[in-house]
Scaffold this active site. Structure first.
Site, mmCIF file in Angstrom:
data_model
loop_
_atom_site.group_PDB
_atom_site.id
_atom_site.type_symbol
_atom_site.label_atom_id
_atom_site.label_comp_id
_atom_site.label_asym_id
_atom_site.label_seq_id
_atom_site.Cartn_x
_atom_site.Cartn_y
_atom_site.Cartn_z
ATOM 1 N N LYS A 112 0.911 -1.088 -0.039
ATOM 2 C CA LYS A 112 0.086 -0.010 -0.038
ATOM 3 C C LYS A 112 0.921 1.213 0.056
ATOM 4 C CE LYS A 112 -3.556 -2.733 0.904
ATOM 5 N NZ LYS A 112 -4.488 -2.823 0.323
HETATM 6 C C1 LIG Z 1 -0.654 -7.924 2.546
HETATM 7 C C2 LIG Z 1 -1.901 -7.920 1.385
HETATM 8 N N1 LIG Z 1 -1.870 -8.810 0.479
HETATM 9 C C3 LIG Z 1 -3.151 -8.750 -0.628
HETATM 10 C C4 LIG Z 1 -4.107 -7.854 -0.206
HETATM 11 C C5 LIG Z 1 -5.126 -7.856 -1.074
HETATM 12 O O1 LIG Z 1 -4.948 -6.745 -2.165
HETATM 13 P P1 LIG Z 1 -6.192 -6.182 -2.920
HETATM 14 O O2 LIG Z 1 -6.989 -5.735 -2.047
HETATM 15 O O3 LIG Z 1 -5.596 -5.033 -3.791
HETATM 16 O O4 LIG Z 1 -6.826 -7.302 -4.051
HETATM 17 C C6 LIG Z 1 -3.924 -6.898 0.597
HETATM 18 C C7 LIG Z 1 -5.167 -5.857 0.979
HETATM 19 O O5 LIG Z 1 -5.320 -5.183 0.146
HETATM 20 C C8 LIG Z 1 -2.781 -6.876 1.592
HETATM 21 O O6 LIG Z 1 -2.862 -6.083 2.551
HETATM 22 N N1 LIG Z 2 -6.613 -5.333 2.316
HETATM 23 C C1 LIG Z 2 -6.976 -4.113 2.202
HETATM 24 C C2 LIG Z 2 -8.299 -3.841 2.215
HETATM 25 C C3 LIG Z 2 -8.561 -2.204 1.605
HETATM 26 O O1 LIG Z 2 -8.250 -2.468 0.271
HETATM 27 P P1 LIG Z 2 -7.985 -1.168 -0.428
HETATM 28 O O2 LIG Z 2 -6.869 -1.649 -1.550
HETATM 29 O O3 LIG Z 2 -9.410 -0.999 -1.351
HETATM 30 O O4 LIG Z 2 -7.495 0.017 0.311
HETATM 31 C C4 LIG Z 2 -6.077 -3.571 3.570
HETATM 32 O O5 LIG Z 2 -5.187 -4.143 3.898
HETATM 33 O O6 LIG Z 2 -6.897 -2.756 4.284
#
Ligand SMILES: Cc1ncc(COP(=O)(O)O)c(C=O)c1O
Ligand SMILES: N[C@@H](CCOP(=O)(O)O)C(=O)O
Length: 468
Positions: A112
């Site tokens: 993120k």
């Molecule tokens: C460590 C981790 N892996 C995978 C995901 C999944 O990613 P996305 O929600 O973009 O599919 C998340 C949350 O978003 C996460 O925090």
């Molecule tokens: N897995 C995410 C969930 C939120 O996902 P987002 O990509 O829409 O912000 C988290 O870790 O919070």
């Protein structure tokens, strides 16, 4: 560049407006009206260039005239200078043609940061220019929250409220959020699941009287700027492994579908990606969807990969928009019906192409522990449970062994020490800057999953001045 809503009934916006807008007024998500193109010559020119330079070039068409080119380039350079690895997202080969791209070298140890460290700076720039303040309300299953708070803490023009599901994030994830001591940061633990938190955020946006009053904005991947910045590491991995002269596959541990959608966007721009493997834990609605073309929502179950404990994947709507041939009103009808009935069936035309590109793969907790243990035995590498799903999925579900596959490592193992220790017998240490995390004072409030109560909380805690 203009942005349009997936539901077809909200105003077209430019980049500045789309950054601040969050959910579209018609309940849809914003996407670019057309895809900028990454020509083979441009891709070849990225070879050997620093991450920040490629990032600024890939994102430039999405920004358009909103920010002067030089200012944007400096902003991007400053963003990635703060990462702990010189390559920003290094690649490591862990098997024949199987690579891991490490996306966890930012300040909060998850992928993120790659987008949110930039988004914080973009907010500053645009809010200063417009002389405005915003109130951000975000939902997290653990990682978006800490990355967003780190990016927005102490920013004068922002108040930020993050909802996380009570007791359903790891201790490190929770403490990364709740130990932030800043006057503009508010943590709320919701007695419910991540889906409940995300529902509340969307309901707050859809209550226009409320969202206008507080000048509401989003840090979740609802926000196009999040997706935009995530496109970059697909491009850098592909170029490092031979693009434009070589195809590539990606394996992405998925929850809200934002990460893998960014890969899809890179492909729309011209990257030659032959397959996206979409990894899931026991919350396997996406695996079932890519197998059958239909979805049926069931309750969220807790797993060893809590950030993927999601059933309603927000960004799938952006992919469905293309599947519905960009017919917003038709997609809007289908999404409203999905919301009411918990069921969705993909239209037949266009589905074979989606199924050819995307492969779902589910791994339960026992399989996740085994994947962590196997990789450790084979290579000495520790990986977190989310990344382990990506690696196992890459190995099991790749269609063509002559094409390299890149598994995205989305979090640092130290965010999930219990699971890593259970799998390998080794407890990974937190990097030095988080060394005293477990002894810092926590601050958060617990609220029921009640829209009115959360809106009252926001109204009574936000600092004055944002919104109307
Ligand atoms: C460590 C981790 N892996 C995978 C995901 C999944 O990613 P996305 O929600 O973009 O599919 C998340 C949350 O978003 C996460 O925090
Ligand atoms: N897995 C995410 C969930 C939120 O996902 P987002 O990509 O829409 O912000 C988290 O870790 O919070």
């Amino acid at each position: 560049m203009r942005y349009i809503s997936t539901r077809g009934a909200a105003p077209r916006l430019d980049f500045e407006a789309v950054l601040l807008a969050g959910l579209a007024r018609d309940g849809g998500l914003y996407v670019p009206e057309s895809w900028p193109s990454l020509k083979p010559k441009t891709l070849a020119g990225f070879d050997g260039k620093p991450y920040a330079e490629v990032a600024a070039a890939v994102m430039a068409p999405f920004i358009g005239k909103a920010i002067p080119q030089k200012t944007f380039q400096s902003m991007v350079a400053e963003t990635y200078a703060g990462f702990r690895h010189a390559a920003v997202t290094p690649l490591v080969e862990v098997g024949e043609g199987v690579w891991i791209e490490e996306l966890f070298h930012g300040p909060t140890l998850a992928f993120k940061d790659l987008a949110l460290q930039l988004v914080g700076r973009l907010y500053d720039h645009v809010l200063k220019k417009q002389g405005r303040r915003v109130t951000i309300i975000g939902a997290t299953s653990g990682d978006t929250g800490s990355a967003a708070l780190e990016a927005c803490r102490d920013r004068r023009a922002i108040d930020i409220f993050i909802l996380h599901p009570l007791g359903r994030v790891s201790e490190v994830q929770r403490r990364q959020m709740t130990t932030i001591d800043a006057g503009n940061v508010f943590n709320i633990a919701i007695d419910g699941s991540f889906d409940d938190c995300q529902d509340i955020v969307k309901a707050c946006f859809n209550d226009h009287a409320f969202s206008d009053k507080i000048g509401m904005s989003a840090v979740n991947s609802i926000n196009w700027a999040r997706v935009m910045a995530q496109i970059v590491y697909y491009v850098t991995a592909a170029v490092a492994l031979g693009a434009p002269n070589r195809k590539l596959a990606f394996s992405v541990p998925s929850g809200n579908f934002g990460n893998v959608y960014a890969g899809y966007a890179a492909k729309q721009m011209g990257l030659d990606v032959s397959q996206f493997i979409v990894g899931s834990n026991r919350n396997d609605i996406l695996t079932r969807f890519f197998k059958s073309g239909s979805m049926k929502v069931s309750g969220v179950v807790p797993s060893l990969s809590p950030s993927m404990d999601i059933q309603i994947s927000s960004n799938l709507e952006r992919l469905l928009f293309d599947l519905f041939k960009r017919n917003g009103p038709k997609l809007g009808e289908a999404m409203n019906a999905f919301r009411k009935t918990g069921r969705f069936a993909a239209p037949k035309s266009g589905w074979p192409a989606v199924q050819k590109l995307f492969t779902g793969y589910k791994l339960d907790d026992a399989g996740t522990l085994k994947a962590m243990a196997d990789l450790y035995k084979r290579t000495g590498m520790l990986i977190d449970p989310h990344s382990a799903i990506g690696v196992a999925a890459a190995e099991a579900a790749r269609k063509d062994k002559s094409i390299p596959v890149v598994a995205l490592a989305t979090a640092h193992p130290a965010k999930f020490p219990d699971a890593v220790e259970k799998a390998t017998g080794i407890r990974p240490a937190l990097p030095a800057h988080l060394g005293n995390l477990l002894s810092r004072r926590e601050r958060y409030d617990v609220l029921p999953k009640d829209l009115g109560k959360i809106q009252d909380y926001v109204l009574s805690h936000r600092r004055s001045g944002s919104g109307n």
